[in-house]
Design an enzyme around this catalytic site. Structure first.
Site: not given
Length: 567
Positions: A115, A264, A354, A406, A536
């Site tokens: 939508g 953050l 959130g 989430m 390495h």
């Protein structure tokens, strides 16, 4: 944070075609077993207790055959009799997109209903544009660090930026990825239907004035920013992440309510572009969702050294937008006593408390489904549970709408798991194997349990927990980059080598976490993976040294096996 919900604004392609990999003496243990993001290994005909004697993988034209006939992925298949589609997906975000592509690969006639715009939160108002802004902040931060540049022998004049150019970079990236997602579905023949989808009844969906039927239905409607009561959002001076990603302004002083992933990351962006930041956190410590030891180090590096101050243990009970020449007004109260604490006057406020599930208007009442704090209840297989505690046949819910984890990539993994189930394979996703990352500079990443969670589990189940750590200061590549600030930490069981959790703070931590997450997904033990060889000098040696630092009672369970590779 002022909410327990949080979201980080956060598939491997196959290797070169026409290669055959053969092994006649595969080991009886797990390291070569294949499993997607914690899905059960039984789905790929592997058994942890039986030796693989004649397993052949033939990779050709991006198709895998594993002891079974592969499903055709050339176009949308024919639907089951009496249904318009084999699978209908409501929501074309990352989760819905992943499910749709996998469904077509499995030969299912698939429709996806959207939508708004394809890509959902992640592509349009989350993971993608935020990473573009963070790419800018990372470069700005490096150019502004005279000491860092001087260490390389470089001289850089004062760095500046064009706000609109930065905003356009984020917007253009979102548009590009959105078009890529749309084109990928069109190329495979997924029917993209425009309109707001709702469930009318069993195996029946409405969008706009149209009604269609599907053998199976997936709800993948995602989430929206969560705004606590008492906060007035005007989209200009009091904003959510949706507004912040447009970067319409860079305020001199901005308050960020919530110090989770979203807060953050935006603090990283704003401080790099010149803003002063004030965090408002409801809990007694910043970054409450992270492992405490990692939080402590991250606070020292990401907050204490920057133009950031903070208030912890307080709620923003009321926030009034700037108007008539007056600044944004923030009223703070004690999180426990609810007594007034302070009043702040700032140029802007970002609400980073959130995400809330976007599940209103889905017609859930038509199938007797009652949400829990807005989330659609599901079982471990993402099957929807009705108000009587019974499974709703042929109905699934993935992603932010079910609240299990989430994260965009979790939604995609859940969608793929559901498609595996509807095509006849029993899949249960191990959410503890799914990594998460915060894309600050340096980055934070994690998978599995934090140390407090692991110790609580150990106390209940009666086993011991050990900790292994390694520093980026001992890594050659990190030192070459002049980025030695960092820590990798592993929580594990010393009796059997099980990895319970891994947490990394440092350069490219978001990339480094996947060796640990794959080990958890595969059930690989430390005594086996510590024998692996790393190039390495690379940052991957941070994880290598982490595994080697662990002290495990059990010996390695595998021996080297020869594998013939024909090219």
């Amino acid at each position: 944070m002022q909410s327990v919900l949080s979201l980080s604004f956060s598939q491997a392609s196959l290797p070169l075609a026409n290669r055959t990999l053969c092994s006649s003496n595969a080991a009886p243990s797990t390291p070569r077993n294949l499993r997607f993001c914690g899905l059960r290994r039984e789905a790929f005909c592997f058994s942890p207790s039986k030796q693989l004697t004649s397993c052949r993988f033939h990779i050709q034209s991006r198709r895998i055959e594993v002891s079974a006939a592969a499903s055709s992925s050339a176009g949308n298949g024919a639907p089951s009799k009496s249904f318009d589609y084999d699978l209908i997906i409501i929501g074309a975000g990352v989760g819905g997109h992943g499910a749709a592509l996998h469904a077509v690969e499995k030969g299912l006639k698939t429709a996806i209903i959207e939508g708004d715009v394809v890509g959902g939160t992640c592509v349009n108002r989350g993971c993608v544009p935020s990473k573009a802004l963070l790419a800018v902040s990372g470069r700005m931060r490096e150019l502004q660090n005279e000491h860092h540049m001087k260490a390389f022998g470089l001289q850089v004049s004062a760095a500046g930026y064009d706000r609109q150019g930065v905003a356009d970079h984020a917007s253009n990236l979102a548009t590009k990825i959105r078009n890529n997602l749309t084109n990928s579905m069109k190329a495979l023949g997924v029917d993209i239907l425009t309109g707001f989808g709702a469930v009318l009844g069993p195996q029946k969906v409405k969008y706009g004035d149209n009604i269609i039927t599907g053998k199976d239905i997936i709800i993948a409607t995602g989430s929206v920013p969560f705004v606590p009561k008492g906060i007035e959002v005007d989209g200009k001076t009091v904003i959510t992440s949706d507004h912040a990603l447009k970067l319409e302004s860079v305020p001199d002083w901005i308050a960020i309510v919530g110090s989770g992933y979203i807060g953050l990351e935006f603090s990283d962006v704003y401080t790099a572009l010149g803003s002063e930041v004030t965090f408002i956190e409801a809990l007694d410590q910043l970054m409450p969702g992270f492992d405490p030891e990692i939080s402590k180090l991250a606070q020292r590096v990401l907050i204490n050294t920057r133009k950031i101050d903070y208030h912890t243990g307080v709620f923003a009970s009321k926030i009034t937008p700037a108007k008539d020449g007056k600044p944004v007004l923030i009223e703070l109260i004690d999180a426990k006593t609810k007594e007034p604490k302070d009043t702040l006057e700032v140029d802007a406020a970002l609400i980073a408390t959130g995400r809330a599930p976007f599940t209103n208007g889905l017609g859930l009442e038509n199938i007797n489904v009652t949400t829990q704090r807005g989330f659609i209840p599901v079982d471990e297989r993402m099957r929807v549970i009705d108000g009587n505690g019974k499974l709703v046949p042929h109905l699934y819910c993935i992603g932010d709408a079910n609240g299990k984890l989430m994260l965009a990539h979790a939604a995609s993994a859940q969608g793929i798991s559901v498609v595996e189930q509807v095509t006849g394979r029993d899949h249960v996703l191990n959410h503890l194997s799914i990594p998460a990352a915060c894309f600050t500079h340096p980055e934070i990443s994690m998978v599995g349990l934090t140390e407090p969670q692991a110790r609580e589990k150990a106390e209940k189940e009666g086993f011991k927990v050990s900790i292994a750590k390694t520093s980026f200061k001992a890594n050659t590549k990190a030192l070459a980059e002049n980025e030695g600030e960092g820590l990798a930490k592993m929580i594990y069981r010393p009796d059997n080598g099980e990895i319970l959790g891994v947490h990394i703070f440092g350069l490219h931590a978001a990339d480094l976490i996947h060796e640990a997450s794959n080990a958890i997904a595969l059930g690989t033990r430390i005594q086996d993976i510590k024998l692996a060889v790393h190039a390495h000098p690379t940052l991957s040696e941070v994880v290598d040294e982490l595994f080697k630092a662990a002290k495990v009672d059990s010996p390695a369970s595998v021996t080297a096996q020869s594998v013939k590779v024909t090219v």
